[in-house]
Design a protein around this motif. Sequence first.
Motif, PDB file in Angstrom:
ATOM      1  N   TYR A 301      -2.084   6.412   2.704  1.00 53.22           N
ATOM      2  CA  TYR A 301      -1.486   5.115   2.084  1.00 53.22           C
ATOM      3  C   TYR A 301      -2.311   5.254   0.620  1.00 53.22           C
ATOM      4  O   TYR A 301      -1.952   4.824  -0.302  1.00 53.22           O
ATOM      5  CB  TYR A 301      -2.061   3.958   2.796  1.00 53.22           C
ATOM      6  CG  TYR A 301      -1.624   2.630   2.282  1.00 53.22           C
ATOM      7  CD1 TYR A 301      -0.275   2.135   2.155  1.00 53.22           C
ATOM      8  CD2 TYR A 301      -2.726   1.909   1.505  1.00 53.22           C
ATOM      9  CE1 TYR A 301      -0.074   0.969   1.425  1.00 53.22           C
ATOM     10  CE2 TYR A 301      -2.456   0.827   0.801  1.00 53.22           C
ATOM     11  CZ  TYR A 301      -1.138   0.349   0.902  1.00 53.22           C
ATOM     12  OH  TYR A 301      -0.809  -0.969   0.351  1.00 53.22           O
ATOM     13  N   LEU A 302      -3.715   5.478   0.641  1.00 52.07           N
ATOM     14  CA  LEU A 302      -4.387   5.659  -0.685  1.00 52.07           C
ATOM     15  C   LEU A 302      -3.679   6.535  -1.588  1.00 52.07           C
ATOM     16  O   LEU A 302      -3.580   6.411  -2.977  1.00 52.07           O
ATOM     17  CB  LEU A 302      -5.906   5.813  -0.419  1.00 52.07           C
ATOM     18  CG  LEU A 302      -6.762   5.853  -1.847  1.00 52.07           C
ATOM     19  CD1 LEU A 302      -6.503   4.425  -2.588  1.00 52.07           C
ATOM     20  CD2 LEU A 302      -8.128   5.764  -1.412  1.00 52.07           C
ATOM     21  N   LYS A 303      -3.536   7.821  -0.874  1.00 53.24           N
ATOM     22  CA  LYS A 303      -2.831   8.818  -1.858  1.00 53.24           C
ATOM     23  C   LYS A 303      -1.525   8.281  -2.509  1.00 53.24           C
ATOM     24  O   LYS A 303      -1.092   8.691  -3.671  1.00 53.24           O
ATOM     25  CB  LYS A 303      -2.539  10.024  -1.034  1.00 53.24           C
ATOM     26  CG  LYS A 303      -3.760  10.791  -0.620  1.00 53.24           C
ATOM     27  CD  LYS A 303      -3.283  12.222   0.237  1.00 53.24           C
ATOM     28  CE  LYS A 303      -4.569  12.865   0.430  1.00 53.24           C
ATOM     29  NZ  LYS A 303      -4.116  14.017   1.390  1.00 53.24           N
ATOM     30  N   ARG A 304      -0.699   7.841  -1.632  1.00 51.98           N
ATOM     31  CA  ARG A 304       0.829   7.232  -2.062  1.00 51.98           C
ATOM     32  C   ARG A 304       0.431   6.189  -3.225  1.00 51.98           C
ATOM     33  O   ARG A 304       0.876   6.054  -4.301  1.00 51.98           O
ATOM     34  CB  ARG A 304       1.529   6.798  -1.018  1.00 51.98           C
ATOM     35  CG  ARG A 304       2.628   6.002  -1.415  1.00 51.98           C
ATOM     36  CD  ARG A 304       3.581   5.719  -0.411  1.00 51.98           C
ATOM     37  NE  ARG A 304       2.991   4.682   0.461  1.00 51.98           N
ATOM     38  CZ  ARG A 304       3.095   3.253   0.180  1.00 51.98           C
ATOM     39  NH1 ARG A 304       3.700   3.038  -1.035  1.00 51.98           N
ATOM     40  NH2 ARG A 304       2.535   2.369   1.008  1.00 51.98           N
ATOM     41  N   ARG A 305      -0.490   5.338  -2.869  1.00 49.92           N
ATOM     42  CA  ARG A 305      -0.529   4.108  -3.923  1.00 49.92           C
ATOM     43  C   ARG A 305      -1.217   4.539  -5.150  1.00 49.92           C
ATOM     44  O   ARG A 305      -0.840   4.077  -6.208  1.00 49.92           O
ATOM     45  CB  ARG A 305      -1.864   3.158  -3.080  1.00 49.92           C
ATOM     46  CG  ARG A 305      -1.340   2.159  -2.304  1.00 49.92           C
ATOM     47  CD  ARG A 305      -0.254   1.118  -2.388  1.00 49.92           C
ATOM     48  NE  ARG A 305      -1.159   0.054  -3.256  1.00 49.92           N
ATOM     49  CZ  ARG A 305      -0.715  -0.912  -3.817  1.00 49.92           C
ATOM     50  NH1 ARG A 305       0.667  -1.035  -4.201  1.00 49.92           N
ATOM     51  NH2 ARG A 305      -1.208  -1.984  -4.384  1.00 49.92           N
ATOM     52  N   TRP A 306      -2.172   5.707  -5.087  1.00 51.10           N
ATOM     53  CA  TRP A 306      -2.778   6.131  -6.262  1.00 51.10           C
ATOM     54  C   TRP A 306      -1.683   6.831  -7.275  1.00 51.10           C
ATOM     55  O   TRP A 306      -1.809   6.408  -8.607  1.00 51.10           O
ATOM     56  CB  TRP A 306      -3.824   6.960  -5.862  1.00 51.10           C
ATOM     57  CG  TRP A 306      -4.892   6.949  -7.168  1.00 51.10           C
ATOM     58  CD1 TRP A 306      -4.754   8.277  -8.190  1.00 51.10           C
ATOM     59  CD2 TRP A 306      -5.756   6.249  -7.877  1.00 51.10           C
ATOM     60  NE1 TRP A 306      -5.847   8.149  -9.356  1.00 51.10           N
ATOM     61  CE2 TRP A 306      -6.416   6.816  -8.811  1.00 51.10           C
ATOM     62  CE3 TRP A 306      -6.274   5.144  -7.426  1.00 51.10           C
ATOM     63  CZ2 TRP A 306      -7.330   6.138  -9.629  1.00 51.10           C
ATOM     64  CZ3 TRP A 306      -7.016   4.333  -8.175  1.00 51.10           C
ATOM     65  CH2 TRP A 306      -7.858   4.770  -9.129  1.00 51.10           C
ATOM     66  N   ARG A 307      -0.764   7.326  -6.736  1.00 56.36           N
ATOM     67  CA  ARG A 307       0.213   8.179  -7.489  1.00 56.36           C
ATOM     68  C   ARG A 307       1.228   6.994  -7.950  1.00 56.36           C
ATOM     69  O   ARG A 307       1.569   7.133  -9.003  1.00 56.36           O
ATOM     70  CB  ARG A 307       0.883   9.213  -6.444  1.00 56.36           C
ATOM     71  CG  ARG A 307       2.419   9.524  -7.036  1.00 56.36           C
ATOM     72  CD  ARG A 307       2.448  10.138  -8.232  1.00 56.36           C
ATOM     73  NE  ARG A 307       1.676  11.128  -8.758  1.00 56.36           N
ATOM     74  CZ  ARG A 307       1.338  11.572  -9.963  1.00 56.36           C
ATOM     75  NH1 ARG A 307       2.097  10.945 -11.087  1.00 56.36           N
ATOM     76  NH2 ARG A 307       0.738  12.372 -10.608  1.00 56.36           N
ATOM     77  N   ALA A 308       1.624   6.201  -7.157  1.00 57.22           N
ATOM     78  CA  ALA A 308       2.537   5.212  -7.685  1.00 57.22           C
ATOM     79  C   ALA A 308       2.129   3.930  -8.440  1.00 57.22           C
ATOM     80  O   ALA A 308       2.834   3.897  -9.501  1.00 57.22           O
ATOM     81  CB  ALA A 308       2.992   4.578  -6.469  1.00 57.22           C
ATOM     82  N   LEU A 309       0.783   3.830  -8.444  1.00 53.26           N
ATOM     83  CA  LEU A 309       0.465   2.593  -9.273  1.00 53.26           C
ATOM     84  C   LEU A 309      -0.497   2.985 -10.330  1.00 53.26           C
ATOM     85  O   LEU A 309      -0.268   2.491 -11.368  1.00 53.26           O
ATOM     86  CB  LEU A 309      -0.520   1.666  -8.318  1.00 53.26           C
ATOM     87  CG  LEU A 309      -0.591   0.460  -8.633  1.00 53.26           C
ATOM     88  CD1 LEU A 309       0.790  -0.342  -8.876  1.00 53.26           C
ATOM     89  CD2 LEU A 309      -1.265  -0.486  -7.864  1.00 53.26           C
ATOM     90  N   PHE A 310      -1.329   4.116 -10.156  1.00 54.03           N
ATOM     91  CA  PHE A 310      -2.087   4.269 -11.304  1.00 54.03           C
ATOM     92  C   PHE A 310      -1.702   5.877 -11.816  1.00 54.03           C
ATOM     93  O   PHE A 310      -2.388   6.170 -12.780  1.00 54.03           O
ATOM     94  CB  PHE A 310      -3.720   4.467 -10.732  1.00 54.03           C
ATOM     95  CG  PHE A 310      -3.990   3.218 -10.199  1.00 54.03           C
ATOM     96  CD1 PHE A 310      -4.659   2.635 -10.937  1.00 54.03           C
ATOM     97  CD2 PHE A 310      -4.108   3.003  -8.752  1.00 54.03           C
ATOM     98  CE1 PHE A 310      -5.336   1.218 -10.664  1.00 54.03           C
ATOM     99  CE2 PHE A 310      -4.524   1.649  -8.384  1.00 54.03           C
ATOM    100  CZ  PHE A 310      -5.095   0.905  -9.188  1.00 54.03           C
TER     101      PHE A 310
END
Length: 450
Positions: A301-310
């Motif tokens: 989840y963190l991998k996906r969030r970091w790519r999508a948001l940051f």
Amino acid sequence: FAGEVDVHEALGHVKQNYPVDNSRVSIRGFSMGGAGCWHLGAHYTDRFIAMSPGAGFAETAQYNRMAPENYPAWYVQRLWGQYDVPGYVRNLFNLPVVAYSGEKDKQIQAARVMEQAFQREGQTLTHLIGPGMGHRYHPDSLKSIVEQMEQASASRRPLPKRVTLQTQTLRYPKMHWVTALRLTEHWQDSRIDAEIVSDRKLRVHTQNIAALQLTPWGEMQGAQVEIDDTVVTLGSEGTLHRQAGKWRVGEPPRGNPTLVKRHGQQGPIDDAFLAPFVVVVPASPAAHPGIQSWIDFEIAYLKRRWRALFRGELPVKTLDQVTPEDLLQKNLVLFGTPQSNPLIRKYLPAVVSNWDEQQVVIRGQAYPANTHLPLLIYPQSGEQKTYVVINSGPTFRDDHDRTNSLQNPKLPDWAVIDIRQPPNGSAPGKVVAADFFDEHWQLKTTKPTQ
């Protein structure tokens, strides 16, 4: 919210490539940019000579039309104090502020909130309203804003004789020649009002400040300060600390414990992601399958969030890939348990009094280790300004992306979650305990009032 670091890095890049006069930089923005202008202008006021926010939110609860009975947990409300601009309104007395709203724009709400914040402090906000306008500038208003910004930046700013600092966290500790070094308690209204009375003489009033530094002149040795009810003569560093109710010269002694909350090492969990970090995954599976499933999910989840948001690739390493430079220079984001991740075993702070395959114990409360996990942030040491984070990424999640006014911290310094409630768009599990550490990174002795 997402973007603070990006703005500073972009501005730094411009300054490296163009001859920018740092004393004549102004900040403007509209809509989402207006929100960013309110936030950056209120938290980094002394980096700008003037500001003009237009039609962007300035706080959380009223903007999102929250009724008090629907407010989130107490610690989330406390954390609104990181970004809600009304709590930093006195910072805006240090520069010209020209707010803008369209007459028919519902976003006028933000400037109205700030008008009230100014009024509570006996000040008036300059607020231009575009007649008949919705969510856009009126040409005459825009012309006036541009003229006022150009006028403010036409000449270099002199050393300000009066400086007002207002904050709730040492993430934002500085205003011109005034710096808060320690707070009496984080997430409370903290103020320093300082004035140059005459050559080598200052007058200062404080609220919720335990230590500070004054540097209006290059050499502070011998300068006299009237601070609250005490008159002192400064040393060369210009530092003062409060001890036994009286102000004394110098920085406060570290004492025991030696850890203290300070700028860049004050929490909450999300603070670790404003600086270089590395995620270290477990070296072996957790003892309990449910715990391992949660860990696997949250890392993905963190991998996906970091790519999508940051807009970046999450820096992930296995234990054997971690370098000495990582350990010394980066915040360590560790997933797993003491049994599955040796770095958790190494860096686990004593505030978690026990964590084995049977139970997790924090603040005297034991939780079953097969269904509960601690999430926390803690200093790596008292010497280097780096953190250890255990089992957490940024704490705002998918459900909070519907408006960037909700992209703010959702967990304090530590929490315990029950994973029998699976992770979802608003939380990593059921939060069964959560709190801030005290100013020495110790557990608070009393549980918070809900």
